[in-house]
Design a protein around this motif. Structure first.
Motif, PDB file in Angstrom:
ATOM      1  N   ILE A 137      38.871 -20.110  68.852  1.00  0.00           N
ATOM      2  CA  ILE A 137      38.019 -18.948  69.110  1.00  0.00           C
ATOM      3  C   ILE A 137      36.674 -19.095  68.392  1.00  0.00           C
ATOM      4  N   ILE A 138      36.710 -19.584  67.153  1.00  0.00           N
ATOM      5  CA  ILE A 138      35.474 -19.815  66.407  1.00  0.00           C
ATOM      6  C   ILE A 138      34.629 -20.870  67.113  1.00  0.00           C
ATOM      7  N   GLY A 139      35.289 -21.908  67.639  1.00  0.00           N
ATOM      8  CA  GLY A 139      34.584 -22.939  68.385  1.00  0.00           C
ATOM      9  C   GLY A 139      33.929 -22.391  69.636  1.00  0.00           C
ATOM     10  N   LEU A 140      34.643 -21.526  70.349  1.00  0.00           N
ATOM     11  CA  LEU A 140      34.086 -20.905  71.554  1.00  0.00           C
ATOM     12  C   LEU A 140      32.889 -20.029  71.200  1.00  0.00           C
ATOM     13  N   LYS A 141      33.001 -19.317  70.088  1.00  0.00           N
ATOM     14  CA  LYS A 141      31.891 -18.466  69.627  1.00  0.00           C
ATOM     15  C   LYS A 141      30.631 -19.288  69.359  1.00  0.00           C
ATOM     16  N   ASN A 142      30.855 -20.504  68.862  1.00  0.00           N
ATOM     17  CA  ASN A 142      29.715 -21.352  68.502  1.00  0.00           C
ATOM     18  C   ASN A 142      29.195 -22.200  69.650  1.00  0.00           C
ATOM     19  N   GLY A 143      29.746 -22.006  70.846  1.00  0.00           N
ATOM     20  CA  GLY A 143      29.192 -22.680  72.010  1.00  0.00           C
ATOM     21  C   GLY A 143      30.027 -23.787  72.605  1.00  0.00           C
ATOM     22  N   HIS A 144      31.152 -24.125  71.999  1.00  0.00           N
ATOM     23  CA  HIS A 144      32.020 -25.146  72.580  1.00  0.00           C
ATOM     24  C   HIS A 144      32.751 -24.570  73.794  1.00  0.00           C
ATOM     25  N   THR A 145      33.064 -25.403  74.760  1.00  0.00           N
ATOM     26  CA  THR A 145      33.838 -24.962  75.917  1.00  0.00           C
ATOM     27  C   THR A 145      35.311 -25.230  75.667  1.00  0.00           C
ATOM     28  N   TRP A 146      36.154 -24.451  76.363  1.00  0.00           N
ATOM     29  CA  TRP A 146      37.587 -24.677  76.206  1.00  0.00           C
ATOM     30  C   TRP A 146      37.979 -26.063  76.710  1.00  0.00           C
ATOM     31  N   ALA A 147      37.304 -26.533  77.741  1.00  0.00           N
ATOM     32  CA  ALA A 147      37.617 -27.858  78.272  1.00  0.00           C
ATOM     33  C   ALA A 147      37.401 -28.938  77.208  1.00  0.00           C
ATOM     34  N   SER A 148      36.307 -28.826  76.445  1.00  0.00           N
ATOM     35  CA  SER A 148      36.041 -29.831  75.414  1.00  0.00           C
ATOM     36  C   SER A 148      37.023 -29.698  74.254  1.00  0.00           C
ATOM     37  N   ILE A 149      37.367 -28.448  73.911  1.00  0.00           N
ATOM     38  CA  ILE A 149      38.337 -28.234  72.839  1.00  0.00           C
ATOM     39  C   ILE A 149      39.697 -28.793  73.233  1.00  0.00           C
ATOM     40  N   GLU A 150      40.090 -28.536  74.466  1.00  0.00           N
ATOM     41  CA  GLU A 150      41.376 -29.037  74.958  1.00  0.00           C
ATOM     42  C   GLU A 150      41.392 -30.564  74.954  1.00  0.00           C
ATOM     43  N   LYS A 151      40.272 -31.161  75.318  1.00  0.00           N
ATOM     44  CA  LYS A 151      40.166 -32.622  75.294  1.00  0.00           C
ATOM     45  C   LYS A 151      40.327 -33.133  73.865  1.00  0.00           C
ATOM     46  N   GLY A 152      39.749 -32.419  72.894  1.00  0.00           N
ATOM     47  CA  GLY A 152      39.903 -32.794  71.492  1.00  0.00           C
ATOM     48  C   GLY A 152      41.345 -32.690  71.028  1.00  0.00           C
ATOM     49  N   ILE A 153      42.056 -31.646  71.496  1.00  0.00           N
ATOM     50  CA  ILE A 153      43.466 -31.475  71.144  1.00  0.00           C
ATOM     51  C   ILE A 153      44.293 -32.632  71.677  1.00  0.00           C
ATOM     52  N   VAL A 154      44.060 -32.978  72.940  1.00  0.00           N
ATOM     53  CA  VAL A 154      44.796 -34.086  73.556  1.00  0.00           C
ATOM     54  C   VAL A 154      44.532 -35.385  72.793  1.00  0.00           C
ATOM     55  N   LYS A 155      43.276 -35.594  72.396  1.00  0.00           N
ATOM     56  CA  LYS A 155      42.932 -36.796  71.637  1.00  0.00           C
ATOM     57  C   LYS A 155      43.641 -36.796  70.280  1.00  0.00           C
TER      58      LYS A 155
END
Length: 508
Positions: A71-89
């Motif tokens: 949620i903090i990442g989304l607030k700062n401008g990250h997209t869920w798609a990029s966050i999800e990609k980071g999780i998978v990595k």
């Protein structure tokens, strides 16, 4: 905050333009919120669920903290798609460890069935004196780990057997586990075959053997102090009833298993493969399969007693071995303590540990991807000028990264990258950094229950890290001694002349 455009491929194949928000660097408050909440949730899990906190509550806490960080990442401008990609990595980085865990589960199951571990326990009860048991345990694990370069393999083989010997002698299992971990990580730390021992100098930019020689200044004194402490604990043990208990356990082992030195061939094979630098997953898998073959050859009567059908055939025997690979073995001897010790193994026994690792790696991956981890490390580096401050902050950052990301490799790589320039700019040799990465990153990892190393040790030794943490003397003493050395200026190497001065002159 401004908007900009980036080119993207439209889902239907047409080229289009998509508006996205510029990413805002996280504040220190942003970085601290998920960490503070995770600590509170972890503490609540331990308080409410006690010993069962690692079997679900901790995983939920990690996932909730991951959600907050997202949620903090989304607030700062990250997209869920990029966050999800980071999780998978992040999860993909732990898959190698998960495969090793599955193969170790199979190995424990077949080695119990084959009589390999029971043989080690039987002869260990004969050879090891109760008063020197903890010291001998630490030394044995140190020699094996140094020879093969793997603390994990050492704990899963020799360590499991020594836990069995401790049970027979009625010794303390937490102290024994602490001795196993201390010895295994000492040997792993100074072995040129170890992955972490190669990784730390590679990140810091130093030579492997120079790195090992430089580590000895803090490693050897720490290990000697640990051996003395284990000796004191052993001499104070009450061993009055040990002889009768040892004899009773040996009788039961002889009654149920065919014992002999030929049962140790699977262990010799595994250690040989490790020395020849075969990767852990195939080496342990081969060891598990050989253990299954040994069970079929040497333990036919035992296997027949485990067959559930009326008539035991060769197909039923294969089914028992097959079951040992995926769900372990269950024995019903006349000794309940021995049953608890030997009834274990199988891939299924590792699934909870893998669940914990995946949740922990997911949380760490989000923190790294959205920049929260970098923000914390940069705050830690601020104001560090003396070598004592640099070493202390490096070790504490490694510890914090082990806690947050749950992976010792990240705890070496990330602080190494963050502090590399700081050591150089202040005129200190990179060997100071590579040693600190091992002292803080490698050694603290098995002390954290949700870290891959802590979860692994819990799975194979069946002793929770919070139980053995105060007896893993080497893992506790070495980082503290390294910090003392740094503040006293003992064995601190400086650049001659400082590379920072050279680089500044070249720029000018």
């Amino acid at each position: 905050m401004s908007d900009h455009y980036r080119c993207y491929v439209h889902p239907y194949g047409t080229l289009g333009m998509k508006m996205s928000k510029e990413i805002t660097p996280p504040s220190l408050l942003d970085a601290l919120i998920p960490l503070v909440l995770l600590v509170l949730m972890m503490g609540s899990a331990v308080y409410l669920f006690a010993d069962n906190s690692s079997y679900g509550p901790n995983q939920i806490a990690l996932l909730l903290a991951m959600g907050i960080a997202s949620i903090i990442g989304l607030k700062n401008g990250h997209t869920w798609a990029s966050i999800e990609k980071g999780i998978v990595k992040g999860i993909s980085m732990s898959l190698g460890a998960c495969l090793i865990l599955l193969s170790v589960g199979s190995l424990i199951g077949t080695w119990m069935l084959a009589g390999t571990v029971p043989t080690l326990i039987y002869y260990g009860l004969d050879l090891l004196n109760p008063q020197f048991f903890y010291t001998a345990t630490c030394l044995i694990c140190a020699v094996v780990a140094m020879s093969i370069g793997s603390s994990w393999t050492t704990a899963a083989t020799v360590g499991v057997a020594l836990i069995g010997v401790a049970t027979g002698m009625e010794m303390s299992l937490p102290i024994t586990a602490g001795a196993v971990v201390s010895g295994a990580y000492f040997g792993d730390k100074i072995s040129p075959l170890s992955e972490t021992t190669n990784l730390a100098p590679a990140i810091a930019g130093t030579d492997l053997f120079e790195h090992i020689r430089y580590m000895l200044w803090t490693t050897i004194p720490s290990f000697i102090i640990s051996l003395v402490l284990f000796l004191i604990l052993g001499l104070n043990e009450d061993t009055a009833g040990s002889a009768d208990r040892i004899e009773q356990m040996q009788v039961v082992l002889q009654e149920y298993f065919v014992l002999g030195f030929e049962m140790l061939i699977p262990l010799v094979l595994l250690l040989t493969l490790a020395v020849r630098k075969m990767p852990a997953f195939p080496a342990v898998s081969i060891g598990a399969l050989v253990g299954g073959a040994w069970a079929l050859i040497f333990q036919p009567q035992l296997i027949s007693s485990l067959v559930t059908t009326e008539h035991a055939s060769w197909i039923n025997h294969i089914m028992v071995v097959w079951s040992a690979l995926f769900k372990g073995v269950v024995f019903a001897t006349s000794d309940d303590n021995l049953n608890d010790l030997l009834s274990r193994g199988g891939m299924a026994s590792m699934l909870n540990t893998i669940w914990l690792i995946i949740c922990a790696m997911s949380f760490g991956a989000v923190l790294e991807h959205v920049g929260l981890l970098t923000r914390i490390v940069s705050a830690c580096l601020k104001g560090a000028t003396s070598i004592g401050q640099l070493v202390t902050r490096t070790i504490l950052t490694c510890l914090g990264t082990n806690i947050i990301t749950a992976d010792q490799y990240i705890a070496i790589v990330m602080p190494g990258r963050m502090y590399k320039d700081a050591f150089k700019e202040r005129g200190y040799h990179q060997l100071n950094l590579s040693r600190s990465l091992e002292d803080g990153g490698t050694l603290t990892s098995p002390l954290i229950p949700w870290n891959t190393c802590g979860a692994y040790m819990h799975s194979v030794l069946l002793v929770h890290p919070f139980e053995y943490i105060f007896f893993a003397f080497f893992n506790l003493i070495n980082p503290v001694l390294a910090i003392i050395y740094a503040y006293l200026g003992i064995k601190i190497l400086k650049l001659t002349p400082p590379e920072s001065v050279i680089s500044t002159a070249q720029k000018g």
